[in-house]
Scaffold this active site. Structure first.
Site, PDB file in Angstrom:
ATOM      1  N   ASP A 158      29.797  63.186   2.327  1.00  0.00           N
ATOM      2  CA  ASP A 158      28.908  62.816   3.420  1.00  0.00           C
ATOM      3  C   ASP A 158      27.619  62.268   2.810  1.00  0.00           C
ATOM      4  O   ASP A 158      27.079  62.851   1.866  1.00  0.00           O
ATOM      5  CB  ASP A 158      28.597  64.050   4.277  1.00  0.00           C
ATOM      6  CG  ASP A 158      28.609  63.742   5.757  1.00  0.00           C
ATOM      7  OD1 ASP A 158      27.833  62.862   6.171  1.00  0.00           O
ATOM      8  OD2 ASP A 158      29.377  64.386   6.483  1.00  0.00           O
TER       9      ASP A 158
ATOM     10  N   GLU B 101      28.950  56.314  10.489  1.00  0.00           N
ATOM     11  CA  GLU B 101      28.827  56.956  11.805  1.00  0.00           C
ATOM     12  C   GLU B 101      27.785  56.155  12.589  1.00  0.00           C
ATOM     13  O   GLU B 101      26.646  56.021  12.141  1.00  0.00           O
ATOM     14  CB  GLU B 101      28.377  58.406  11.654  1.00  0.00           C
ATOM     15  CG  GLU B 101      28.422  59.137  12.987  1.00  0.00           C
ATOM     16  CD  GLU B 101      27.439  60.291  13.104  1.00  0.00           C
ATOM     17  OE1 GLU B 101      27.677  61.173  13.924  1.00  0.00           O
ATOM     18  OE2 GLU B 101      26.412  60.300  12.405  1.00  0.00           O
TER      19      GLU B 101
ATOM     20  N   ASP C 176      26.183  59.175   7.535  1.00  0.00           N
ATOM     21  CA  ASP C 176      25.616  59.831   8.712  1.00  0.00           C
ATOM     22  C   ASP C 176      24.639  58.904   9.452  1.00  0.00           C
ATOM     23  O   ASP C 176      23.730  58.338   8.814  1.00  0.00           O
ATOM     24  CB  ASP C 176      24.876  61.085   8.225  1.00  0.00           C
ATOM     25  CG  ASP C 176      24.450  61.995   9.340  1.00  0.00           C
ATOM     26  OD1 ASP C 176      25.329  62.623   9.950  1.00  0.00           O
ATOM     27  OD2 ASP C 176      23.244  62.097   9.600  1.00  0.00           O
TER      28      ASP C 176
ATOM     29  N   HIS D  74      32.982  67.742  13.682  1.00  0.00           N
ATOM     30  CA  HIS D  74      32.166  68.953  13.784  1.00  0.00           C
ATOM     31  C   HIS D  74      31.110  68.860  14.888  1.00  0.00           C
ATOM     32  O   HIS D  74      30.380  69.820  15.113  1.00  0.00           O
ATOM     33  CB  HIS D  74      31.482  69.213  12.437  1.00  0.00           C
ATOM     34  CG  HIS D  74      30.561  68.081  12.064  1.00  0.00           C
ATOM     35  ND1 HIS D  74      31.034  66.833  11.700  1.00  0.00           N
ATOM     36  CD2 HIS D  74      29.219  67.985  12.039  1.00  0.00           C
ATOM     37  CE1 HIS D  74      30.015  66.032  11.470  1.00  0.00           C
ATOM     38  NE2 HIS D  74      28.893  66.704  11.670  1.00  0.00           N
ATOM     39  N   ASP D  75      30.978  67.697  15.537  1.00  0.00           N
ATOM     40  CA  ASP D  75      29.997  67.530  16.617  1.00  0.00           C
ATOM     41  C   ASP D  75      30.638  67.513  18.001  1.00  0.00           C
ATOM     42  O   ASP D  75      29.928  67.476  19.004  1.00  0.00           O
ATOM     43  CB  ASP D  75      29.243  66.195  16.458  1.00  0.00           C
ATOM     44  CG  ASP D  75      28.386  66.153  15.209  1.00  0.00           C
ATOM     45  OD1 ASP D  75      27.883  67.211  14.797  1.00  0.00           O
ATOM     46  OD2 ASP D  75      28.215  65.051  14.646  1.00  0.00           O
TER      47      ASP D  75
HETATM   48  C1  NOJ Z   1      25.391  63.331  12.775  1.00  0.00           C
HETATM   49  C2  NOJ Z   1      26.035  64.558  12.238  1.00  0.00           C
HETATM   50  O1  NOJ Z   1      27.419  64.450  12.396  1.00  0.00           O
HETATM   51  C3  NOJ Z   1      25.424  65.724  12.981  1.00  0.00           C
HETATM   52  O2  NOJ Z   1      26.113  66.917  12.735  1.00  0.00           O
HETATM   53  C4  NOJ Z   1      23.973  65.810  12.608  1.00  0.00           C
HETATM   54  O3  NOJ Z   1      23.347  66.787  13.402  1.00  0.00           O
HETATM   55  C5  NOJ Z   1      23.251  64.490  12.822  1.00  0.00           C
HETATM   56  N1  NOJ Z   1      24.014  63.349  12.412  1.00  0.00           N
HETATM   57  C6  NOJ Z   1      21.961  64.470  12.052  1.00  0.00           C
HETATM   58  O4  NOJ Z   1      22.223  64.388  10.684  1.00  0.00           O
END
Ligand code: NOJ
Length: 560
Positions: free
Chosen positions: A98, A256, A199, A330-331
């Site tokens: 990551d 992302e 990210d 994970h989100d």
């Molecule tokens: C995206 C990540 O997947 C998430 O878990 C994180 O809180 C935010 N970016 C900030 O880094």
């Protein structure tokens, strides 16, 4: 290595904190991952994406990095990491790390220096502004609630943080920052990593002047998204990063990118532009929220919306870019609870959802536990939740809403749904830890766990394994052109893929009831082969007209 090797690949995401704890401190770790590599290999995946394992005070579970070149103590040491990489490579898999460079932790040495004085050499690594008429420099709202600005009394200025106040945004305008990032990437690439998941990488370029966002309702803070998502220099930055770093390595990258449209994705992923290999879109993740609402304002998913959206991405990037395919990370809440039926039809709907995703064109991502059909969780009390986004939202929302109503949104959308510990077996704490887990285990672990799945030839695990092996056997799954059928049907999800003289037809029932499927008479074939199915089906059964049972999915290969 063949170029574009990642097009045939399947990725498995590990969220290390919740994967496997080897030392009994209740937190997953690198040795824990090593113990489970044979399990991951058995699934058949090619790449592991590892969520951040760098040193971090864990305000946002590792997405707030205080040292990019160190491993978080709780996870182990650099030695453990090197051992893990060697063990991954030994098993002929690859590692994607990551890369979190929109922001650092406020405990990063750069920020500690930057705070000290306005003329500190690191000051300009971050984005500082004086206040405006006794208020924050603008009205933007942080993704985690409140203002994006934090006042620092040491120098009487504010710094920008799109996420938590412990995640100050880096100033990408500063060439030194960019060089630091490139050097850091080389540090990991030279150790042998095979790629990066970047990210919120489309947040790194902010509009000059950082103006107020329009605020017709006169709210305290409003979304400033359009001033920092896909900002003016984003393509320059990504191209520079490619030229300076990525061009010299055979790696895979996925950006992302919340808020990116198909048109944006074409720019980001077109091969000749040399930016990233693929992006994570959020559009299909936003279909079960109210228009103009936040992610917490939920509404039921309409299948036609989902099909329209996925099909738009499939067709939009066809032969021009590349898709990443995902339901979970994970989100996001667990897909079997979100779009399937995690009660009567947990097995069937998990397999159906997997089929629809893995048969599309793009690189599929599997999030830990998805392959055994792990579900959302509903803890009784807010005190049992740990996620900063969830807790901040709760504290804000209970001022005006009934707590139970707020809890319902958390049950549906909270990020901790995905973060409960991996369920390995039916022993205490699901075999995740011998200690006290940092986040409680989902109480359904006695039924839903890896050990049970591995013993059952009909399990969701073996279904995923089959989907992955089909991808390796049938080129059409990687290369075939996509076309949606039954656009307006609210139960059936069906599409074809075509390649040379072959066609793949995916037939899926996205509902609790039975439905009649009729093969369009434009589809003509000589022989058919049933590739995968989640109910008993007789191979010779006709498909011109058939009944699809609740959450049934079948894939046929038709040859002409
Ligand atoms: C995206 C990540 O997947 C998430 O878990 C994180 O809180 C935010 N970016 C900030 O880094």
């Amino acid at each position: 290595m063949k170029s574009n090797w990642w097009k045939d690949a399947v990725v498995y995401q590990i969220y290390p904190r919740s994967f496997n704890d080897s030392n009994g401190d209740g937190i997953g770790d690198l040795q824990g991952i090593i113990e489970k590599l044979n399990y991951i290999k058995k699934l058949g995946v090619d790449i592991i994406w590892l969520s951040p394992v760098y040193e971090s005070p864990n305000d946002d579970n590792g997405y707030d990095i205080s040292d990019y070149r160190k491993i978080m103590n709780e996870f182990g040491t650099m030695r453990d990491w090197e051992e893990m990489l060697a063990e991954i490579h030994k098993r002929d898999m690859k590692l994607m790390m990551d890369l979190v460079v929109n922001h650092t932790s406020d405990e990063h040495h750069w920020f500690q220096e930057a705070r000290k004085s306005k003329d500190n050499p690191y000051r300009d690594y971050y984005i500082w502004r004086p206040g405006k008429e006794g208020r924050e420099p603008n009205n933007w709202e942080s993704v985690f609630g409140g203002s994006v600005w934090q006042y620092d009394s040491l120098t009487s200025e504010y710094y920008l943080h799109i996420f938590s106040r412990k995640q100050p945004d880096l100033n990408w305008e500063n060439e030194k920052v960019r060089q630091e990032v490139y050097e850091m990437m080389k540090f990991w690439l030279d150790k042998g990593v095979n790629g990066f998941r970047m990210d919120v990488i489309n947040f790194i370029s902010k509009i000059e002047g950082l103006p107020d966002a329009p605020n017709p309702e006169n709210k305290q803070y409003v979304s400033g998204e359009k001033f920092f998502i896909n900002g003016p220099k984003i393509h320059d930055y990504l191209q520079e990063l490619h030229k300076e770093v990525l061009a010299n390595y055979e790696v895979v990258t996925v950006g992302e990118m919340p808020g990116a449209t198909v048109e944006d994705a074409l720019l980001y992923t077109a091969e000749d532009r040399k930016e990233v290999d693929m992006i994570f879109t959020f559009e299909h993740m936003d279909l079960d929220k109210q228009k103009d609402g936040s992610k917490w304002d939920i509404k039921p998913l309409k299948l036609t919306d989902l099909k329209e959206n996925l099909s738009k991405w499939q067709k939009g990037l066809q032969n021009k870019g590349w898709n990443s395919l995902y339901w979970n990370n994970h989100d996001q809440p667990r897909v079997v609870s979100r779009f399937g039926n995690d009660k009567e039809y947990r097995m069937e709907s998990a397999k159906m959802l997997a089929t629809c995703l893995h048969m599309m064109k793009g690189t599929p991502y599997i999030y830990q536990g998805e392959e055994i059909g792990m579900t959302n969780v509903a803890f009784h009390s807010i005190d049992e939740y740990k996620d900063i986004e969830t807790l901040n939202m709760y504290n804000e929302a209970v001022r005006i809403n009934h707590p139970q109503q707020v809890m319902e949104s958390i049950y549906a959308k909270g990020r901790d749904n995905a973060r409960t510990p991996m369920q390995w077996d039916d022993s205490k704490n699901a075999g995740f830890t011998t200690g006290e887990p940092w986040l409680k285990v989902n109480p359904n672990y006695k039924e839903v766990n890896v050990e049970t799945a591995l013993k059952d030839p009909n399990s969701i695990f073996y279904y995923y394994q089959k989907l992955i092996s089909l991808r390796k056997e049938h080129e059409i799954i990687v290369h075939g052109d996509f076309s949606l059928l039954y656009e307006y049907d609210e139960q059936i999800f069906s599409y074809t893929r075509t390649y040379q003289n072959e066609m793949l037809i995916v037939m899926a029932n996205f509902s609790d009831g039975e439905t009649l499927f009729e093969l369009p008479n434009t589809i003509i074939y000589e022989t058919k082969q049933l590739l995968i199915h989640n109910y008993d089906v007789r191979e010779e059964e006709k498909i011109e007209v058939c009944i699809l049972r609740p959450w049934e999915a079948r894939v046929y290969k038709l040859i002409n």
